[in-house]
Structure formats: C-alpha cells, structure tokens
Design an enzyme around this catalytic site. Structure first.
Site, PDB file in Angstrom:
ATOM      1  N   HIS A   1       0.833  -1.215   0.000  1.00  0.00           N
ATOM      2  CA  HIS A   1       0.000   0.000   0.000  1.00  0.00           C
ATOM      3  C   HIS A   1       0.868   1.266   0.000  1.00  0.00           C
ATOM      4  O   HIS A   1       0.579   2.232   0.697  1.00  0.00           O
ATOM      5  CB  HIS A   1      -0.996  -0.009   1.166  1.00  0.00           C
ATOM      6  CG  HIS A   1      -0.389  -0.039   2.550  1.00  0.00           C
ATOM      7  ND1 HIS A   1      -1.001  -0.669   3.612  1.00  0.00           N
ATOM      8  CD2 HIS A   1       0.742   0.496   3.052  1.00  0.00           C
ATOM      9  CE1 HIS A   1      -0.268  -0.532   4.705  1.00  0.00           C
ATOM     10  NE2 HIS A   1       0.791   0.197   4.398  1.00  0.00           N
TER      11      HIS A   1
ATOM     12  N   HIS B   1      11.000  -3.117   3.011  1.00  0.00           N
ATOM     13  CA  HIS B   1      11.380  -1.720   2.871  1.00  0.00           C
ATOM     14  C   HIS B   1      11.792  -1.156   4.225  1.00  0.00           C
ATOM     15  O   HIS B   1      11.358  -1.627   5.272  1.00  0.00           O
ATOM     16  CB  HIS B   1      10.263  -0.885   2.246  1.00  0.00           C
ATOM     17  CG  HIS B   1       8.979  -0.786   3.008  1.00  0.00           C
ATOM     18  ND1 HIS B   1       8.213  -1.871   3.365  1.00  0.00           N
ATOM     19  CD2 HIS B   1       8.296   0.306   3.456  1.00  0.00           C
ATOM     20  CE1 HIS B   1       7.122  -1.476   3.992  1.00  0.00           C
ATOM     21  NE2 HIS B   1       7.152  -0.156   4.069  1.00  0.00           N
TER      22      HIS B   1
ATOM     23  N   HIS C   1      -1.414   5.171   9.711  1.00  0.00           N
ATOM     24  CA  HIS C   1      -0.110   5.840   9.747  1.00  0.00           C
ATOM     25  C   HIS C   1      -0.229   7.152  10.516  1.00  0.00           C
ATOM     26  O   HIS C   1       0.018   8.227   9.980  1.00  0.00           O
ATOM     27  CB  HIS C   1       0.401   6.069   8.321  1.00  0.00           C
ATOM     28  CG  HIS C   1       0.574   4.815   7.532  1.00  0.00           C
ATOM     29  ND1 HIS C   1      -0.485   4.163   6.928  1.00  0.00           N
ATOM     30  CD2 HIS C   1       1.673   4.075   7.243  1.00  0.00           C
ATOM     31  CE1 HIS C   1      -0.039   3.080   6.305  1.00  0.00           C
ATOM     32  NE2 HIS C   1       1.259   3.005   6.476  1.00  0.00           N
TER      33      HIS C   1
END
Length: 290
Positions: free
Chosen positions: A12, A197, A59
């Site tokens: 995402h 990542h 987030h």
C-alpha cells in the site's frame, strides 16, 4: 450463511496513490508496476464481493501515539479519506457494513480477541491505495467503490506489535465469525502493507527480493510455519517496515484450508516488482476452492 471466497494481498505504498492521483501511471517508472494489476482489476470486476474486510495499518492519522490499539475494527457506516498532511486523496468515501462488522466484533471478542471498536475514523493510504490499485481511478464526485469495506487497523508501527501466530489466529476467528453471519454474503479479506522496505537509518532503501519471494511461497504453501517467524527476522531481512507483512497472515488465516481439511487455495495471480518509491511491491490473489 456468509462466506469468504478469496483473499487479496498487496502493498500500500503511498507514492502509488500519488502517482494515480497525479496521472503518472503511464510514465516509464510506474507503468510496469501498474501493469501487474491489470489482471486483478478485471478479476475484481468479474468477482465483485458483497463486502471487503480490509486489514491495513494506520499511519498516525486515525490513531496517534497517544492511543495505540493493537487491533481496531471499524463499525461505522462510512469513512472519509484522511488528510495525511497534504490534503485527503481525491477518491470516494468508503462505505462500511455496520451489521457484518458488529457481528464480527461480537464473535471475535467471544473468541478471546480484545478488539477496539471504532465508530468514527478517517482512513489513510493504507486502505485507499489498495482500493485504487484493485479498482482503478475513481472520481470522488461521480464514482463509488464497488462494495462496502470493513476496516481492520493493526498496529505495526509502535512496538510491541502482534506476532505472526496471533495474526494467523485472528484470521481463523474472523472466518468463523463470517460463517455465522445470517446473510448470504460473499466476503473477500485483503491483507495489505509491505513488502521489504526501510524508510530511515543506515539501511534506508533496503529491498530483499529473495526473502520477499520466499515469504510469498510460504504464505501460500505453509502459513502455519510462516506464522512462527519471529519479529527480529522481519526486521533483519525485510527492513524496519517489513513487519507490516504480519498483517497478511490475518487474511491468510481466514482461508478455509488453514484449520480445515481443505485443499490449498488456488493462486489466481502473483506479482512482484521493485522499486516503487524505494519499496518492494508484492501482490497475490488466492481463491477458496468451491
């Protein structure tokens, strides 16, 4: 009886949403990544569910570090795209399914999972980017997402985060909950986030193709074994943000084969691409056998 028909897994990455919103999807950098979702968009049009249960991580928009729920289930009738500092994404509002969401909350809590019930929240790129990838560009004034979405936000930002085993077991509990809902609904469960990542520190930009693809192999073939992988391996091999992949185990745990005598799900589509904003993009569609 409601039933889970398929599970979808996808990264995402916020830059993917920006590329779509700014009309950059056909640029040479982005085109190969978006091409990996051509099959998926057609498949979703041909197999539109009645409800999507979206496993994602917030987030620091709906939840700040002041309040950090491990598992938060949205039970609202609708959710607005969140302003993450540069304005909300120009995408449609997300309609919920309060009846099924409330039933899942009741059932899962009775199975000893302590969910946080959220009756009002905005949803950020963790939820809207997967919808955009699978559904294509949408005009927020004219279009709508193809079906209601139930958000399930998982804390993978601030340690301690849930274990792979806990996530797999939550998926099992969700499947039991769905199968006891008294409406005939086709439900898909989507696991989002990852793959490898790292956004900061000396290893910023880390991508581990071999580990990512091994994760995809095990997710299909041996999810119970994969659920035993410790957090430190995710961090070491997939970077600090690679821990988002534990959320995929919730979606995988909801598939019929995990604790029933069923065949493995059918792999309808598998895609892996790097880079997308210094991030590895992984994608799977698994279908429960009829």
């Amino acid at each position: 009886m409601a039933r889970i028909t398929a599970s979808v897994y996808t990264s995402h990455v916020p830059a993917i949403g920006a590329a779509m919103d700014l009309g950059k999807t056909h640029e040479p950098y982005w085109q190969p990544m978006f091409a990996g979702y051509d099959f998926s968009r057609q498949w979703l049009r041909d197999n539109t569910p009645d409800v999507i249960l979206m496993v994602y991580n917030d987030h620091a928009t709906a939840f700040s570090l002041d309040v950090i729920p491990t598992f938060a289930l949205g039970t609202a009738a609708e959710y607005q795209p969140a302003d993450e500092g540069w304005g909300p994404r120009p995408v449609p509002r997300v309609l919920g399914h309060p009846e099924l969401a409330s039933h899942i909350a009741q059932s899962v809590i009775q199975q000893d999972f302590d969910l946080t019930i959220v009756n009002k929240m905005d949803v950020d790129h963790g939820l809207t980017v997967p919808l955009s990838l699978m559904c294509g560009e949408k005009d927020p004034l004219k279009d709508a997402w193809p079906c209601p979405v139930i958000p399930l936000a998982v804390n993978v930002v601030q340690y301690p985060v849930p274990s792979g085993q806990r996530c797999l077991n939550l998926g099992r509990a969700i499947r039991k909950a769905v199968e006891t809902f008294d409406q005939d609904l086709k439900v898909q469960i989507w696991g989002t986030g990852g793959m490898s990542h790292q956004l900061q520190g000396a290893r910023a930009g880390l991508i581990n193709k071999a580990w990512d693809n091994r994760f995809l192999d095990l997710l299909v073939e041996n999810p119970v074994g994969l659920s035993q992988v410790p957090h430190i391996e995710y961090v070491r091999e997939a970077g600090s943000e690679g821990i988002e992949l534990v959320m995929w185990l919730i979606a995988r745990g909801a598939m019929a084969d995990v604790d029933q005598a069923r065949p493995l799900p059918r792999v309808l589509h598998r895609f892996y691409h790097v880079p997308a904003s210094n991030t590895a993009v992984g994608h799977l569609i698994l279908e429960n056998p009829a």
